[in-house]
Design a protein around this motif. Structure first.
Motif, mmCIF file in Angstrom:
data_model
loop_
_atom_site.group_PDB
_atom_site.id
_atom_site.type_symbol
_atom_site.label_atom_id
_atom_site.label_comp_id
_atom_site.label_asym_id
_atom_site.label_seq_id
_atom_site.Cartn_x
_atom_site.Cartn_y
_atom_site.Cartn_z
ATOM 1 N N ILE A 52 0.826 -1.191 0.000
ATOM 2 C CA ILE A 52 0.000 0.000 0.000
ATOM 3 C C ILE A 52 0.876 1.262 0.000
ATOM 4 O O ILE A 52 2.049 1.210 0.341
ATOM 5 C CB ILE A 52 -0.914 -0.070 1.244
ATOM 6 C CG1 ILE A 52 -2.038 0.938 1.217
ATOM 7 C CG2 ILE A 52 -0.099 0.047 2.510
ATOM 8 C CD1 ILE A 52 -3.054 0.694 2.322
ATOM 9 N N TYR A 53 0.287 2.384 -0.375
ATOM 10 C CA TYR A 53 1.005 3.654 -0.345
ATOM 11 C C TYR A 53 1.402 4.050 1.076
ATOM 12 O O TYR A 53 0.854 3.550 2.063
ATOM 13 C CB TYR A 53 0.132 4.770 -0.908
ATOM 14 C CG TYR A 53 -0.114 4.693 -2.386
ATOM 15 C CD1 TYR A 53 0.941 4.560 -3.278
ATOM 16 C CD2 TYR A 53 -1.403 4.758 -2.894
ATOM 17 C CE1 TYR A 53 0.716 4.495 -4.649
ATOM 18 C CE2 TYR A 53 -1.639 4.692 -4.257
ATOM 19 C CZ TYR A 53 -0.575 4.565 -5.123
ATOM 20 O OH TYR A 53 -0.800 4.493 -6.475
ATOM 21 N N ASP A 54 2.320 5.008 1.145
ATOM 22 C CA ASP A 54 2.647 5.600 2.438
ATOM 23 C C ASP A 54 1.437 6.370 2.968
ATOM 24 O O ASP A 54 0.460 6.636 2.254
ATOM 25 C CB ASP A 54 3.869 6.515 2.328
ATOM 26 C CG ASP A 54 3.641 7.687 1.377
ATOM 27 O OD1 ASP A 54 2.773 8.541 1.646
ATOM 28 O OD2 ASP A 54 4.335 7.744 0.337
ATOM 29 N N GLU A 55 1.514 6.732 4.239
ATOM 30 C CA GLU A 55 0.369 7.333 4.916
ATOM 31 C C GLU A 55 -0.124 8.609 4.231
ATOM 32 O O GLU A 55 -1.339 8.829 4.094
ATOM 33 C CB GLU A 55 0.727 7.641 6.379
ATOM 34 C CG GLU A 55 0.932 6.413 7.250
ATOM 35 C CD GLU A 55 2.376 5.939 7.277
ATOM 36 O OE1 GLU A 55 3.125 6.220 6.300
ATOM 37 O OE2 GLU A 55 2.765 5.276 8.258
ATOM 38 N N ASP A 56 0.801 9.446 3.762
ATOM 39 C CA ASP A 56 0.404 10.726 3.170
ATOM 40 C C ASP A 56 -0.358 10.526 1.866
ATOM 41 O O ASP A 56 -1.404 11.145 1.636
ATOM 42 C CB ASP A 56 1.634 11.602 2.925
ATOM 43 C CG ASP A 56 2.249 12.114 4.218
ATOM 44 O OD1 ASP A 56 1.545 12.107 5.264
ATOM 45 O OD2 ASP A 56 3.428 12.516 4.192
ATOM 46 N N HIS A 95 -4.908 -8.327 -7.987
ATOM 47 C CA HIS A 95 -5.686 -7.365 -8.761
ATOM 48 C C HIS A 95 -4.966 -6.025 -8.685
ATOM 49 O O HIS A 95 -3.923 -5.910 -8.023
ATOM 50 C CB HIS A 95 -7.138 -7.281 -8.283
ATOM 51 C CG HIS A 95 -7.320 -6.853 -6.859
ATOM 52 N ND1 HIS A 95 -6.878 -7.592 -5.793
ATOM 53 C CD2 HIS A 95 -7.924 -5.754 -6.315
ATOM 54 C CE1 HIS A 95 -7.189 -6.985 -4.662
ATOM 55 N NE2 HIS A 95 -7.816 -5.858 -4.955
ATOM 56 N N LEU A 96 -5.500 -5.010 -9.335
ATOM 57 C CA LEU A 96 -4.775 -3.754 -9.498
ATOM 58 C C LEU A 96 -5.301 -2.619 -8.641
ATOM 59 O O LEU A 96 -4.992 -1.451 -8.914
ATOM 60 C CB LEU A 96 -4.771 -3.347 -10.982
ATOM 61 C CG LEU A 96 -3.868 -4.203 -11.862
ATOM 62 C CD1 LEU A 96 -4.001 -3.803 -13.333
ATOM 63 C CD2 LEU A 96 -2.409 -4.093 -11.424
ATOM 64 N N HIS A 97 -6.037 -2.900 -7.600
ATOM 65 C CA HIS A 97 -6.412 -1.838 -6.670
ATOM 66 C C HIS A 97 -5.168 -1.299 -5.974
ATOM 67 O O HIS A 97 -4.192 -2.023 -5.744
ATOM 68 C CB HIS A 97 -7.423 -2.342 -5.641
ATOM 69 C CG HIS A 97 -8.817 -2.426 -6.176
ATOM 70 N ND1 HIS A 97 -9.853 -2.981 -5.463
ATOM 71 C CD2 HIS A 97 -9.364 -2.002 -7.352
ATOM 72 C CE1 HIS A 97 -10.969 -2.899 -6.172
ATOM 73 N NE2 HIS A 97 -10.703 -2.318 -7.317
ATOM 74 N N TRP A 98 -5.239 -0.045 -5.589
ATOM 75 C CA TRP A 98 -4.075 0.675 -5.077
ATOM 76 C C TRP A 98 -3.456 0.031 -3.837
ATOM 77 O O TRP A 98 -2.242 0.096 -3.646
ATOM 78 C CB TRP A 98 -4.468 2.119 -4.753
ATOM 79 C CG TRP A 98 -5.459 2.237 -3.622
ATOM 80 C CD1 TRP A 98 -6.801 1.988 -3.678
ATOM 81 C CD2 TRP A 98 -5.179 2.622 -2.285
ATOM 82 N NE1 TRP A 98 -7.384 2.196 -2.456
ATOM 83 C CE2 TRP A 98 -6.405 2.599 -1.578
ATOM 84 C CE3 TRP A 98 -4.022 3.005 -1.609
ATOM 85 C CZ2 TRP A 98 -6.505 2.933 -0.227
ATOM 86 C CZ3 TRP A 98 -4.117 3.342 -0.261
ATOM 87 C CH2 TRP A 98 -5.357 3.298 0.411
ATOM 88 N N ASP A 99 -4.255 -0.634 -3.011
ATOM 89 C CA ASP A 99 -3.704 -1.193 -1.773
ATOM 90 C C ASP A 99 -3.023 -2.541 -1.995
ATOM 91 O O ASP A 99 -2.494 -3.123 -1.044
ATOM 92 C CB ASP A 99 -4.790 -1.304 -0.695
ATOM 93 C CG ASP A 99 -5.983 -2.137 -1.118
ATOM 94 O OD1 ASP A 99 -6.408 -2.024 -2.277
ATOM 95 O OD2 ASP A 99 -6.506 -2.895 -0.281
#
Length: 248
Positions: A52-56, A95-99
């Protein structure tokens, strides 16, 4: 023979349960994990889902509060097994969801395995699904940065001996479950068709309880039923109970 290790890529401290359980759990908050899996067989090190992305960025682009996430957390988890992103030979994205796909550019030497139906939809998702795929945001979707290393899958595919990708549409059109056979059992990493163990266990009303995020419920239900015969154990994608075991 494969060994399978769960990786904690961070968490949502207060996730809305109803997003994981169809028509249940409204207003209840749970701890949910951004789970990845490391599968090792000899010199081959395969990552299933990239975190997953960083918190920001999770907050700015997706309006979600997460902690302990981002590329640094991915590196920390791999370091527990004396690995760096450059040591990963293959990345398989359920799958390609951001998380699930946010950190895929970290793996500069890896081939990336994605279903063709998933790529087709991620390139032009329906408006309600666009943010989940990072479509149309100010920064490109991470998977688009590794196009030159993508191995496009067309349905069920044996990736390596003892590891098979099964096309299981529902949560997204190209969702795939990854079956890994170890010395003792076979495991199906179900992606977000099974967010929690409760999805798979079902209840007095439903044999399996789907999640609330999906593209086609007919496909989703058919995939859940198909999964019953695919492996000995179904492994959810966001349930803290996955970490009750250090190795599968």
């Amino acid at each position: 023979m494969w060994q399978l290790y769960p990786l904690n890529f961070g968490e949502w401290p207060e996730f809305e349960l109803s997003r994981f359980l169809y028509n249940k759990g409204f207003g209840e908050k749970i701890r949910a994990i951004a789970t990845g899996f490391l599968a090792v067989d000899g010199d081959r090190a395969v990552l299933i889902d990239a975190g997953i992305y960083d918190e920001d960025r999770a907050l700015s682009d997706h309006d979600q509060w997460v902690v302990g996430t981002g590329p640094g957390q991915v590196r920390t988890e791999l370091a527990r097994y004396d690995l760096e992103p450059e040591d990963i030979t293959d990345v398989v994205l359920t799958h390609l969801h951001w998380d699930h796909a946010a950190n895929v550019p970290l793996f500069t030497r890896a081939q990336v395995h994605i279903q063709d139906d998933e790529i087709e939809y991620a390139e032009n998702p329906l408006p309600p699904h666009q943010v989940s795929f990072d479509h149309g945001l100010s920064r490109p979707a991470p998977w688009t940065l590794v196009r030159d290393r993508i191995n496009t899958l067309h349905g069920d595919t044996e990736l390596f001996p003892g590891m098979t990708a099964y096309h299981l549409p529902g949560h997204t059109p190209g969702s795939q479950g990854i079956k890994i056979s170890t010395a003792k059992q076979s495991y199906l990493l179900a992606g977000d068709n099974v967010d929690l163990q409760a999805n798979w266990d079902g209840d007095e009303h439903l044999r399996h309880r789907p999640g609330m995020v999906y593209v086609d419920m007919r496909d989703y239900w058919a995939s859940l039923l198909r999964m019953e015969s695919l492996a000995d154990v179904i492994v959810p994608s966001h349930d803290p109970s996955v970490f009750d075991r250090e190795v599968y």
